[in-house]
Design a protein around this motif. Sequence first.
Motif, PDB file in Angstrom:
ATOM      1  N   ALA A 162      -4.521  -8.493  48.645  1.00 36.99           N
ATOM      2  CA  ALA A 162      -5.660  -9.281  48.158  1.00 36.99           C
ATOM      3  C   ALA A 162      -6.977  -8.596  48.484  1.00 36.99           C
ATOM      4  N   HIS A 163      -7.031  -7.920  49.630  1.00 39.62           N
ATOM      5  CA  HIS A 163      -8.280  -7.265  50.010  1.00 39.62           C
ATOM      6  C   HIS A 163      -8.541  -6.000  49.195  1.00 39.62           C
ATOM      7  N   ARG A 164      -7.620  -5.630  48.309  1.00 39.12           N
ATOM      8  CA  ARG A 164      -7.903  -4.587  47.334  1.00 39.12           C
ATOM      9  C   ARG A 164      -8.666  -5.156  46.134  1.00 39.12           C
ATOM     10  N   VAL A 165      -8.831  -6.485  46.114  1.00 39.23           N
ATOM     11  CA  VAL A 165      -9.502  -7.170  45.015  1.00 39.23           C
ATOM     12  C   VAL A 165     -10.809  -7.821  45.471  1.00 39.23           C
ATOM     13  N   PHE A 166     -10.786  -8.493  46.632  1.00 37.03           N
ATOM     14  CA  PHE A 166     -11.988  -9.180  47.111  1.00 37.03           C
ATOM     15  C   PHE A 166     -12.001  -9.188  48.637  1.00 37.03           C
ATOM     16  N   PRO A 167     -13.195  -9.182  49.264  1.00 38.16           N
ATOM     17  CA  PRO A 167     -13.280  -9.264  50.725  1.00 38.16           C
ATOM     18  C   PRO A 167     -12.691 -10.584  51.208  1.00 38.16           C
ATOM     19  N   SER A 168     -11.936 -10.522  52.308  1.00 36.67           N
ATOM     20  CA  SER A 168     -11.235 -11.731  52.734  1.00 36.67           C
ATOM     21  C   SER A 168     -10.698 -11.565  54.137  1.00 36.67           C
ATOM     22  N   ASN A 169     -10.189 -12.662  54.665  1.00 32.69           N
ATOM     23  CA  ASN A 169      -9.349 -12.628  55.854  1.00 32.69           C
ATOM     24  C   ASN A 169      -7.916 -12.645  55.329  1.00 32.69           C
ATOM     25  N   ASP A 170      -7.396 -11.473  55.048  1.00 28.11           N
ATOM     26  CA  ASP A 170      -6.208 -11.311  54.213  1.00 28.11           C
ATOM     27  C   ASP A 170      -4.917 -11.466  55.005  1.00 28.11           C
ATOM     28  N   HIS A 171      -4.671 -12.690  55.444  1.00 32.71           N
ATOM     29  CA  HIS A 171      -3.430 -12.973  56.168  1.00 32.71           C
ATOM     30  C   HIS A 171      -3.036 -14.413  55.891  1.00 32.71           C
ATOM     31  N   PRO A 172      -1.745 -14.693  55.667  1.00 34.61           N
ATOM     32  CA  PRO A 172      -1.335 -16.053  55.276  1.00 34.61           C
ATOM     33  C   PRO A 172      -1.564 -17.115  56.336  1.00 34.61           C
ATOM     34  N   SER A 173      -1.868 -16.721  57.558  1.00 33.99           N
ATOM     35  CA  SER A 173      -2.147 -17.708  58.602  1.00 33.99           C
ATOM     36  C   SER A 173      -3.506 -18.378  58.415  1.00 33.99           C
ATOM     37  N   ASP A 174      -4.392 -17.788  57.596  1.00 28.60           N
ATOM     38  CA  ASP A 174      -5.720 -18.365  57.357  1.00 28.60           C
ATOM     39  C   ASP A 174      -5.841 -18.766  55.894  1.00 28.60           C
ATOM     40  N   LYS A 175      -5.349 -19.972  55.569  1.00 30.72           N
ATOM     41  CA  LYS A 175      -5.391 -20.482  54.206  1.00 30.72           C
ATOM     42  C   LYS A 175      -6.746 -21.134  53.937  1.00 30.72           C
ATOM     43  N   ALA A 176      -7.145 -21.147  52.666  1.00 29.01           N
ATOM     44  CA  ALA A 176      -8.451 -21.679  52.312  1.00 29.01           C
ATOM     45  C   ALA A 176      -8.421 -22.183  50.880  1.00 29.01           C
ATOM     46  N   PHE A 177      -9.433 -22.967  50.508  1.00 28.03           N
ATOM     47  CA  PHE A 177      -9.605 -23.390  49.124  1.00 28.03           C
ATOM     48  C   PHE A 177     -10.289 -22.264  48.350  1.00 28.03           C
ATOM     49  N   PHE A 178      -9.987 -22.186  47.048  1.00 25.92           N
ATOM     50  CA  PHE A 178     -10.531 -21.116  46.209  1.00 25.92           C
ATOM     51  C   PHE A 178     -11.211 -21.686  44.975  1.00 25.92           C
ATOM     52  N   THR A 179     -12.347 -21.086  44.614  1.00 22.63           N
ATOM     53  CA  THR A 179     -12.976 -21.275  43.312  1.00 22.63           C
ATOM     54  C   THR A 179     -13.121 -19.898  42.674  1.00 22.63           C
ATOM     55  N   PHE A 180     -12.685 -19.777  41.427  1.00 22.92           N
ATOM     56  CA  PHE A 180     -12.817 -18.522  40.679  1.00 22.92           C
ATOM     57  C   PHE A 180     -13.748 -18.751  39.494  1.00 22.92           C
ATOM     58  N   ARG A 181     -14.702 -17.842  39.305  1.00 24.01           N
ATOM     59  CA  ARG A 181     -15.620 -17.861  38.170  1.00 24.01           C
ATOM     60  C   ARG A 181     -15.431 -16.532  37.439  1.00 24.01           C
ATOM     61  N   ILE A 182     -14.941 -16.599  36.207  1.00 26.47           N
ATOM     62  CA  ILE A 182     -14.518 -15.392  35.495  1.00 26.47           C
ATOM     63  C   ILE A 182     -15.268 -15.304  34.170  1.00 26.47           C
ATOM     64  N   THR A 183     -15.995 -14.219  33.982  1.00 25.02           N
ATOM     65  CA  THR A 183     -16.721 -13.981  32.735  1.00 25.02           C
ATOM     66  C   THR A 183     -16.077 -12.817  32.006  1.00 25.02           C
TER      67      THR A 183
END
Length: 493
Positions: A162-183
């Motif tokens: 996932a961190h090859r796509v967007f900056p993140s805490n890229d580990h399944p132990s830290d789950k979060a809500f997501f909003t995607f805005r795609i143009t």
Amino acid sequence: MLLSSRTPRTAALLAAGVSVALLAAASPQSATPLGIGDRLFPHLGNPGYDVASYDISFTYSGDNSKPLSAVTKIDARATDRLDRINLDFSHGTVRSVEVDGAPARFATSDEDLIVTPGSPVLPGQPLHITVRHTSNPMPGKVDVGWLRTKDGLAMANQADAAHRVFPSNDHPSDKAFFTFRITTPKNLQAVANGLPVETKRAGATTSRVYRTAHPMATELAQVSIGRSAVLHRKGPHGLPVRDVVPAKDAKVLRPWLARTPDQIAWLEGKVGRYPFENYGLLIAEASTGFELETQTLSLFEREVFTRPEYPKWYVESIMVHELAHQWFGDSVSPRTWSDLWLNEGHATWYEALYTEEKAHAPVEKRMYNAYRASDGWRAAGGPPAAPKGPKHGEKISIFRPVVYDGSALVLYALRQEIGKDAFERLERTWVSTHRDSSATTADFVSLASQVTGRDLTGFFQAWLYGKKTPPMPGHPDWKPQPPEKQQKPQKQK
């Protein structure tokens, strides 16, 4: 994840670059990559904060070989004092970083983006990070991330991409809500995890917003862009079922897609109510070598449904495998990657049960064959709950037979040990107790002991961590085949 039909696993089943710009004044010595110490991926994830949500914007030009312009906003809370904030990120150019609305210095090291806020962040303090960057599709799979399809892009982020796509805490132990805005250009369709929130058209472009109703691990994020048809139907209890397929193939794929509501109902009968806001299949024109349980929108290769040599029962078993992951792996995520057996063992188990009921292929026969091969799988890949690390440069090599049928075998042994009724009660309790969270192997062992009223620690210690496969309860005649006598698997393509 289910390795594709071109692997030896299928034959058995059928028979039974960082390029981040350094724009900071921080010295190279200050840019230190961190990690949370995951045994299989020690540099993945970052300590000191807990992410609540991601808000990610992508602007796609129409050319899947060119970088996307992107903005990633992260809302988090510090759990420790942070003089610097590490994010996982690679395959993009960082243009600017803000922390709590103020410009922040940043630097990179390995696959970390290290941010230095104007003042230290204290424990318990809210943390708002905005990163303006590019998101770069790479040629070939390159451990994936953005996956180039024939008509656009999709995501394949498991296990650590996932961190090859967007900056993140890229580990399944830290789950979060997501909003995607795609143009995108207006002639293209864009979809993402969760439910559509807004669509706006402006000149030659269309912007769409999607939002998840449940927290999600970064490895399960999905954004697809292409010449797609979006097909809608209803599942059990009015559940929205949304499929995304190549527009030209919509007619031929509809009969397969029509099976999903009954599959959902079948799994609900086994483990309880479907855990998310919607579901569907994303069928991509791409050669991946696997199928993937991206949350609410599972990724499939087109050829799974178009190759005539695949029996219908086999295709449906793959569909059920990825669907089962929505409970096991998505709703209940692994706390560490060594807990992967909980994902793949359960998805394989329900795949096998479905095949037994729908195609009259006995689970016992499949488990007998798995038992004979189990010592060899353990020798090659480690025991189910202590798997060997990935091969160099092949992150998805952790997906070995021992985490599929080898781990389903553990569940079969458990059912033999505690009885069918107790086993089914455990399964339902597991997914309801840990819904929308992450859990460990120790959590499963503890719950199994609680549900049955007996200490199962010794049973699980042998089955999950032993170098050799223990005797199978109820089948004293079953004998493992020595690894040296087993036929060596062909190299995976």
